[in-house]
Design a protein around this motif. Structure first.
Motif, PDB file in Angstrom:
ATOM      1  N   UNK A   1       0.827  -1.210   0.000  1.00 44.77           N
ATOM      2  CA  UNK A   1       0.000   0.000   0.000  1.00 44.77           C
ATOM      3  C   UNK A   1       0.863   1.264   0.000  1.00 44.77           C
ATOM      4  N   UNK A   2       1.957   1.259   0.757  1.00 43.65           N
ATOM      5  CA  UNK A   2       2.831   2.428   0.800  1.00 43.65           C
ATOM      6  C   UNK A   2       3.418   2.759  -0.566  1.00 43.65           C
ATOM      7  N   UNK A   3       3.817   1.723  -1.300  1.00 49.40           N
ATOM      8  CA  UNK A   3       4.521   1.938  -2.559  1.00 49.40           C
ATOM      9  C   UNK A   3       3.625   2.008  -3.791  1.00 49.40           C
ATOM     10  N   UNK A   4       2.531   1.260  -3.783  1.00 53.55           N
ATOM     11  CA  UNK A   4       1.789   1.048  -5.029  1.00 53.55           C
ATOM     12  C   UNK A   4       0.316   1.458  -5.005  1.00 53.55           C
ATOM     13  N   UNK A   5      -0.221   1.850  -3.859  1.00 51.98           N
ATOM     14  CA  UNK A   5      -1.639   2.227  -3.793  1.00 51.98           C
ATOM     15  C   UNK A   5      -1.714   3.711  -3.430  1.00 51.98           C
ATOM     16  N   UNK A   6      -1.860   4.524  -4.452  1.00 51.64           N
ATOM     17  CA  UNK A   6      -1.825   5.976  -4.276  1.00 51.64           C
ATOM     18  C   UNK A   6      -2.941   6.554  -3.428  1.00 51.64           C
ATOM     19  N   UNK A   7      -4.109   5.921  -3.427  1.00 52.14           N
ATOM     20  CA  UNK A   7      -5.237   6.519  -2.699  1.00 52.14           C
ATOM     21  C   UNK A   7      -5.222   6.215  -1.202  1.00 52.14           C
ATOM     22  N   UNK A   8      -4.260   5.412  -0.745  1.00 53.14           N
ATOM     23  CA  UNK A   8      -4.128   5.132   0.685  1.00 53.14           C
ATOM     24  C   UNK A   8      -2.973   5.985   1.225  1.00 53.14           C
ATOM     25  N   UNK A   9      -3.283   6.827   2.202  1.00 53.67           N
ATOM     26  CA  UNK A   9      -2.245   7.648   2.827  1.00 53.67           C
ATOM     27  C   UNK A   9      -1.311   6.761   3.642  1.00 53.67           C
ATOM     28  N   UNK A  10      -0.030   7.130   3.676  1.00 50.65           N
ATOM     29  CA  UNK A  10       0.960   6.340   4.400  1.00 50.65           C
ATOM     30  C   UNK A  10       0.573   6.081   5.857  1.00 50.65           C
ATOM     31  N   UNK A  11       0.145   7.100   6.610  1.00 49.71           N
ATOM     32  CA  UNK A  11      -0.221   6.834   8.010  1.00 49.71           C
ATOM     33  C   UNK A  11      -1.378   5.832   8.142  1.00 49.71           C
ATOM     34  N   UNK A  12      -2.271   5.815   7.177  1.00 47.70           N
ATOM     35  CA  UNK A  12      -3.389   4.862   7.215  1.00 47.70           C
ATOM     36  C   UNK A  12      -2.878   3.441   6.996  1.00 47.70           C
ATOM     37  N   UNK A  13      -2.023   3.254   6.008  1.00 43.58           N
ATOM     38  CA  UNK A  13      -1.461   1.926   5.746  1.00 43.58           C
ATOM     39  C   UNK A  13      -0.721   1.407   6.970  1.00 43.58           C
ATOM     40  N   UNK A  14       0.043   2.278   7.609  1.00 46.09           N
ATOM     41  CA  UNK A  14       0.805   1.876   8.790  1.00 46.09           C
ATOM     42  C   UNK A  14      -0.116   1.571   9.960  1.00 46.09           C
ATOM     43  N   UNK A  15      -1.056   2.455  10.234  1.00 49.88           N
ATOM     44  CA  UNK A  15      -1.935   2.245  11.391  1.00 49.88           C
ATOM     45  C   UNK A  15      -2.824   1.020  11.218  1.00 49.88           C
ATOM     46  N   UNK A  16      -3.234   0.730   9.998  1.00 53.23           N
ATOM     47  CA  UNK A  16      -4.040  -0.475   9.766  1.00 53.23           C
ATOM     48  C   UNK A  16      -3.231  -1.740  10.057  1.00 53.23           C
ATOM     49  N   UNK A  17      -1.967  -1.765   9.633  1.00 51.14           N
ATOM     50  CA  UNK A  17      -1.109  -2.919   9.925  1.00 51.14           C
ATOM     51  C   UNK A  17      -0.909  -3.062  11.429  1.00 51.14           C
TER      52      UNK A  17
ATOM     53  N   UNK B   1       7.671   0.623  13.567  1.00 51.63           N
ATOM     54  CA  UNK B   1       9.029   1.082  13.312  1.00 51.63           C
ATOM     55  C   UNK B   1       9.498   0.789  11.895  1.00 51.63           C
ATOM     56  N   UNK B   2       9.330  -0.453  11.464  1.00 48.67           N
ATOM     57  CA  UNK B   2       9.754  -0.837  10.113  1.00 48.67           C
ATOM     58  C   UNK B   2       8.989  -0.044   9.057  1.00 48.67           C
ATOM     59  N   UNK B   3       7.678  -0.007   9.208  1.00 50.97           N
ATOM     60  CA  UNK B   3       6.855   0.658   8.195  1.00 50.97           C
ATOM     61  C   UNK B   3       7.087   2.163   8.172  1.00 50.97           C
ATOM     62  N   UNK B   4       7.331   2.754   9.317  1.00 51.49           N
ATOM     63  CA  UNK B   4       7.649   4.179   9.356  1.00 51.49           C
ATOM     64  C   UNK B   4       8.925   4.492   8.596  1.00 51.49           C
ATOM     65  N   UNK B   5       9.943   3.641   8.772  1.00 48.06           N
ATOM     66  CA  UNK B   5      11.200   3.851   8.052  1.00 48.06           C
ATOM     67  C   UNK B   5      11.025   3.639   6.546  1.00 48.06           C
ATOM     68  N   UNK B   6      10.232   2.645   6.176  1.00 50.04           N
ATOM     69  CA  UNK B   6       9.989   2.401   4.745  1.00 50.04           C
ATOM     70  C   UNK B   6       9.190   3.553   4.142  1.00 50.04           C
TER      71      UNK B   6
END
Length: 136
Positions: A91-107, A125-130
């Motif tokens: 989601x972080x790299x390839x799904x433009x309509x999902x905001x990064x904080x949303x992808x991270x918080x959902x995981x 931690x990992x997802x924040x760095x990515x």
């Protein structure tokens, strides 16, 4: 549970099974879809998108996870965490309509429900760095 969270949970189920059985996610997806009663839920399209996207970009996703998971190899990670990270990185790299904080918080939220006590912090931690890397 919001529709996209349900989709992520279903994607996690398929990716988890594929990982444990050492099968291609697409093969597990076919049998998974056969087991779902009709009418199928609306969020199933996003589930399929996540599974197919993770499978398509798995090498790149795993490369990023491995390089940002300090002191951990992909194989040493709990299976749930590994696959939650894969979904979120996709989601972080390839799904433009999902905001990064949303992808991270959902995981992180799914990790709270389905994994170890340390998993939410580990994934955050990992997802924040990515995510930082991805926005450069």
């Amino acid at each position: 549970m919001p529709a996209r969270r349900k989709a992520r949970k279903r994607a996690l189920d398929v990716l988890y099974e594929a990982d444990l059985r050492d099968l291609p996610p697409a093969q597990v997806l076919v049998t998974y879809l056969d087991r779902i009663e009709k009418p199928r839920p609306d969020h199933l399209d996003y589930t399929i998108n996540l599974i197919e996207g993770v499978a398509k970009h798995l090498d790149r996703i795993d490369e990023l996870i491995a390089s940002y998971a300090e002191g951990w190899t992909i194989d040493r990670m709990p299976v749930v965490d590994r696959n939650l990270a894969r979904i979120a990185v996709y989601e972080l790299l390839y799904v433009g309509e999902i905001d990064d904080p949303v992808a991270i918080s959902e995981a992180v939220e799914l990790a709270k429900q389905m994994s170890t006590d340390d998993s939410p912090r580990f994934l955050n931690g990992i997802l924040g760095r990515i995510a930082e890397f991805a926005t450069r």
